[in-house]
Write an enzyme that holds these catalytic residues in place. Structure first.
Site, mmCIF file in Angstrom:
data_model
loop_
_atom_site.group_PDB
_atom_site.id
_atom_site.type_symbol
_atom_site.label_atom_id
_atom_site.label_comp_id
_atom_site.label_asym_id
_atom_site.label_seq_id
_atom_site.Cartn_x
_atom_site.Cartn_y
_atom_site.Cartn_z
ATOM 1 N N ASN A 92 0.807 -1.221 0.000
ATOM 2 C CA ASN A 92 0.000 0.000 0.000
ATOM 3 C C ASN A 92 0.839 1.270 0.000
ATOM 4 O O ASN A 92 0.382 2.305 -0.477
ATOM 5 C CB ASN A 92 -0.919 0.001 1.225
ATOM 6 N N TYR A 165 2.987 9.986 -11.299
ATOM 7 C CA TYR A 165 2.110 9.221 -10.410
ATOM 8 C C TYR A 165 1.220 8.262 -11.193
ATOM 9 O O TYR A 165 1.127 7.073 -10.871
ATOM 10 C CB TYR A 165 1.246 10.174 -9.584
ATOM 11 N N LEU A 197 -10.378 8.806 -5.346
ATOM 12 C CA LEU A 197 -9.792 9.799 -4.436
ATOM 13 C C LEU A 197 -10.348 9.549 -3.036
ATOM 14 O O LEU A 197 -11.433 10.003 -2.687
ATOM 15 C CB LEU A 197 -10.112 11.217 -4.904
#
Length: 259
Positions: A92, A165, A197
């Protein structure tokens, strides 16, 4: 919630001190797993471990930079000393644009800083590979393991300004698919989750309220996404219920993207 379907398993959750990582670590703990969380802030990790561990089992916090191979090796060694193995890995930990600074990180591709590009890739992609490499011997020896990688719905949305990203999260999908074929014969599954998001502490601290609300309006489920929304999918992928699911990327974003 109390469930024993992950009992006797040991889960390592990178970036487990906050946000999505913490929510997943808590869910895996509730389902019976022994849990190790890592991150770069000792105080944040200690607090998270205390909040997660509500039963007779402790959560083990370890400071580790997942872009550093020697630190990963040391972390997994400590986890083995404590629990004997690591057979569930949740990759993660990741650098978002706001960790670099939005003004610098969200520039057009031809203005991006090379060092920033390398930093994002070293954590978001190379770190996943190195963590998987380090825990794989435990999984192979018992012919069972679960690797869960966190990607992002930005891969499917095609947004500009933030190329490093988006590219790193697309690489996670490729890593997931390729790795699944390498380890499947050893009883190990590899899957990815792509959130939208999510309202983690980082997002809230940088005041992405307006962007979050706008994205929620165009999602099939028109509400904000929270870290806990990812935890159930991660727990399922870690369990026997998903033993024949591998190489997949599951969007958990309320229908923000459909693919």
């Amino acid at each position: 919630m109390s469930c024993e379907r992950l009992k006797e398993h040991v889960a390592l959750v990178t970036g487990g001190g906050r946000g999505i990582g913490k929510a997943i670590a808590q869910r895996l703990y509730q389902e019976g797993a022994n849990v190790v969380i890592c991150g770069t802030s000792e105080d944040v990790l200690r607090q998270a471990a205390e909040e997660i561990a509500t039963e007779d089992r402790q959560v083990m916090p370890i400071v580790c930079d997942v872009s550093n191979a020697s630190q990963i090796k040391e972390m997994v060694g400590k986890a083995r000393e404590r629990f004997g193995k690591v057979d569930i890995l949740v990759n993660n930990a990741g650098i978002m644009l706001r960790h670099i600074g939005l003004e610098r990180a969200a520039r057009p591709f031809y203005e991006l800083d090379e060092a920033d590009w390398d930093k994002v890739m070293s954590v978001n992609v190379k770190g996943m590979w190195m963590c998987a490499r380090e825990v794989f011997p435990d999984m192979r020896s018992q012919n069972w393991g679960r690797i869960i990688n966190i990607s992002s719905d930005t891969v499917y949305m095609g947004r500009g300004n933030g190329l490093q990203y988006v590219t790193s999260k697309a690489a996670v999908v490729g890593l997931t698919r390729a790795l699944a074929f390498e380890v499947g014969r050893f009883g190990v599954t590899v899957n990815a989750i792509s959130p939208g998001l999510t309202q983690s502490e980082t997002v809230q601290e940088h005041d992405f309220k307006q962007m979050s609300e706008e994205l929620a309006k165009v999602s099939a489920i028109p509400r904000l996404e929270h870290p806990q929304d990812l935890a159930g999918t991660a727990a399922w992928l870690a369990s026997e219920d998903a033993s024949f699911v591998t190489g997949q990327t599951i969007s958990v974003s309320g229908g923000l993207s459909l693919h």
